[in-house]
Design a protein around this motif. Structure first.
Motif, PDB file in Angstrom:
ATOM      1  N   ASP A  86       0.909  -1.245   0.038  1.00  0.00           N
ATOM      2  CA  ASP A  86      -0.119   0.171  -0.017  1.00  0.00           C
ATOM      3  C   ASP A  86       0.792   1.302  -0.047  1.00  0.00           C
ATOM      4  N   ALA A  87       0.908   1.796  -1.140  1.00  0.00           N
ATOM      5  CA  ALA A  87       1.737   2.983  -1.251  1.00  0.00           C
ATOM      6  C   ALA A  87       1.471   4.284  -0.477  1.00  0.00           C
ATOM      7  N   LYS A  88       0.085   4.195  -0.023  1.00  0.00           N
ATOM      8  CA  LYS A  88      -0.239   5.436   0.830  1.00  0.00           C
ATOM      9  C   LYS A  88      -0.047   5.389   2.244  1.00  0.00           C
ATOM     10  N   PHE A  89       0.852   4.242   2.739  1.00  0.00           N
ATOM     11  CA  PHE A  89       1.387   4.163   4.049  1.00  0.00           C
ATOM     12  C   PHE A  89       2.153   5.410   4.502  1.00  0.00           C
ATOM     13  N   ILE A  90       2.761   5.629   3.293  1.00  0.00           N
ATOM     14  CA  ILE A  90       3.912   6.999   3.867  1.00  0.00           C
ATOM     15  C   ILE A  90       3.346   8.139   4.059  1.00  0.00           C
ATOM     16  N   MET A  91       2.293   8.597   3.270  1.00  0.00           N
ATOM     17  CA  MET A  91       1.397   9.539   3.636  1.00  0.00           C
ATOM     18  C   MET A  91       0.748   9.595   4.802  1.00  0.00           C
ATOM     19  N   ARG A  92      -0.034   8.217   5.135  1.00  0.00           N
ATOM     20  CA  ARG A  92      -0.635   8.296   6.291  1.00  0.00           C
ATOM     21  C   ARG A  92      -0.030   8.324   7.689  1.00  0.00           C
ATOM     22  N   PRO A 168       0.619   9.836  -8.371  1.00  0.00           N
ATOM     23  CA  PRO A 168      -0.390   8.701  -8.346  1.00  0.00           C
ATOM     24  C   PRO A 168       0.198   7.464  -9.020  1.00  0.00           C
ATOM     25  N   LEU A 169      -0.180   6.323  -8.287  1.00  0.00           N
ATOM     26  CA  LEU A 169       0.127   5.027  -8.769  1.00  0.00           C
ATOM     27  C   LEU A 169      -1.369   4.655  -9.625  1.00  0.00           C
ATOM     28  N   ASP A 170      -1.014   4.055 -10.893  1.00  0.00           N
ATOM     29  CA  ASP A 170      -2.296   3.620 -11.676  1.00  0.00           C
ATOM     30  C   ASP A 170      -2.587   2.144 -10.959  1.00  0.00           C
ATOM     31  N   ALA A 171      -3.717   1.689 -11.726  1.00  0.00           N
ATOM     32  CA  ALA A 171      -4.245   0.421 -11.162  1.00  0.00           C
ATOM     33  C   ALA A 171      -3.115  -0.649 -11.324  1.00  0.00           C
ATOM     34  N   ASP A 172      -2.609  -0.678 -12.543  1.00  0.00           N
ATOM     35  CA  ASP A 172      -1.378  -1.443 -12.904  1.00  0.00           C
ATOM     36  C   ASP A 172      -0.328  -1.341 -11.907  1.00  0.00           C
ATOM     37  N   ALA A 173       0.094  -0.239 -11.715  1.00  0.00           N
ATOM     38  CA  ALA A 173       1.472   0.019 -10.733  1.00  0.00           C
ATOM     39  C   ALA A 173       0.947  -0.452  -9.227  1.00  0.00           C
ATOM     40  N   ARG A 174      -0.257  -0.317  -8.880  1.00  0.00           N
ATOM     41  CA  ARG A 174      -0.588  -0.727  -7.473  1.00  0.00           C
ATOM     42  C   ARG A 174      -0.567  -2.462  -7.613  1.00  0.00           C
ATOM     43  N   PRO A 211     -10.054  -0.012   5.429  1.00  0.00           N
ATOM     44  CA  PRO A 211     -10.635  -1.087   4.576  1.00  0.00           C
ATOM     45  C   PRO A 211      -9.929  -1.091   3.281  1.00  0.00           C
ATOM     46  N   MET A 212      -9.631  -2.350   2.767  1.00  0.00           N
ATOM     47  CA  MET A 212      -9.236  -2.479   1.471  1.00  0.00           C
ATOM     48  C   MET A 212     -10.291  -2.169   0.495  1.00  0.00           C
ATOM     49  N   ASP A 213     -10.038  -1.719  -0.659  1.00  0.00           N
ATOM     50  CA  ASP A 213     -10.998  -1.503  -1.801  1.00  0.00           C
ATOM     51  C   ASP A 213     -11.122  -2.866  -2.660  1.00  0.00           C
ATOM     52  N   ASP A 214     -11.949  -2.946  -3.556  1.00  0.00           N
ATOM     53  CA  ASP A 214     -12.080  -4.404  -4.291  1.00  0.00           C
ATOM     54  C   ASP A 214     -10.593  -4.522  -4.895  1.00  0.00           C
ATOM     55  N   ALA A 215      -9.956  -3.459  -5.625  1.00  0.00           N
ATOM     56  CA  ALA A 215      -8.762  -3.766  -6.339  1.00  0.00           C
ATOM     57  C   ALA A 215      -7.927  -4.214  -5.446  1.00  0.00           C
TER      58      ALA A 215
END
Length: 218
Positions: A86-92, A168-174, A211-215
């Motif tokens: 989860d790349a958003k961990f840095i910002m959170r 941002p990371l696109d879907a493929d990058a995530r 919560p994790m999203d469906d992707a």
């Protein structure tokens, strides 16, 4: 040498020196900052500087350590990415000021300094969470962890150079990041003889769960 006095009001001389370093970093490369400039900006003399720091390298190391690693937030954030993809961990997990100062020192030519500090901090956190006392991570674990840390640092460096801390990371990058994170956890689990879910639970301890999203769940 007598200990410099603490001002009746305001920061100690040592703190003023560290603050002066961050101020000077706003408009010059880290390697162009010299003792005289720091002393002038901190309103102290060279003797006071050398009372606290033997040289500029020691000041830079202390400033980075105290700003980024006075707690384990940064190492926790990187570990969260490694464990969960989860790349958003840095910002959170780290404050805007800390994020800005990481960007600042990297933009000022201190990428290698930050890289070494982050690698050491992440290694220490994984060793603490996964190993018994007086033991270290297996070589295969170290390789897997440091390989992915290198990739994350490269991505962060790219964000810094793009002058955007939220590229941002696109879907493929995530999806790719999650795959690599799973591979990292599996490699470490195999090397340490632990269950992958146990490894993730230990590393995510203390990290807010969302919560994790469906992707992300796929």
């Amino acid at each position: 040498m007598a200990r410099p006095r603490k001002d009746a009001e305001g920061a100690t001389a040592r703190q003023r020196i560290i603050d002066a370093f961050w101020h000077l970093l706003e408009d010059r490369p880290v390697h162009d900052i010299v003792v005289g400039a720091v002393s002038d900006a901190a309103c102290c003399n060279r003797g006071t500087f050398y009372y606290y720091f033997p040289d500029m390298n020691a000041l830079v190391a202390s400033a980075i350590r105290e700003e980024f690693f006075s707690d384990d937030a940064l190492a926790r954030a990187v570990s969260g990415i490694l464990a969960g993809g989860d790349a958003k961990f840095i910002m959170r997990s780290i404050s805007p000021r800390r994020t800005r100062r990481i960007s600042l020192i990297m933009r000022a030519g201190g990428e290698r300094i930050v890289e070494v500090a982050v690698r050491d901090a992440v290694h220490a956190r994984w060793r603490e969470r996964l190993c018994e006392a007086d033991c270290d991570l297996e070589p295969a674990s170290v390789f897997a962890i440091q390989f992915m840390v290198g990739g994350l640092l490269g991505y962060f460096s790219y964000m810094v150079q793009a002058d955007d801390a939220a590229v941002p990371l696109d879907a493929d990058a995530r999806r790719y990041l999650r795959q690599v994170a799973r591979a990292t956890v599996q490699a470490v689990s195999d090397a340490q003889g632990l269950d992958p879910q146990d490894v993730k639970a230990r590393l995510r301890c203390g990290v807010p769960k969302e919560p994790m999203d469906d992707a992300a769940a796929s």
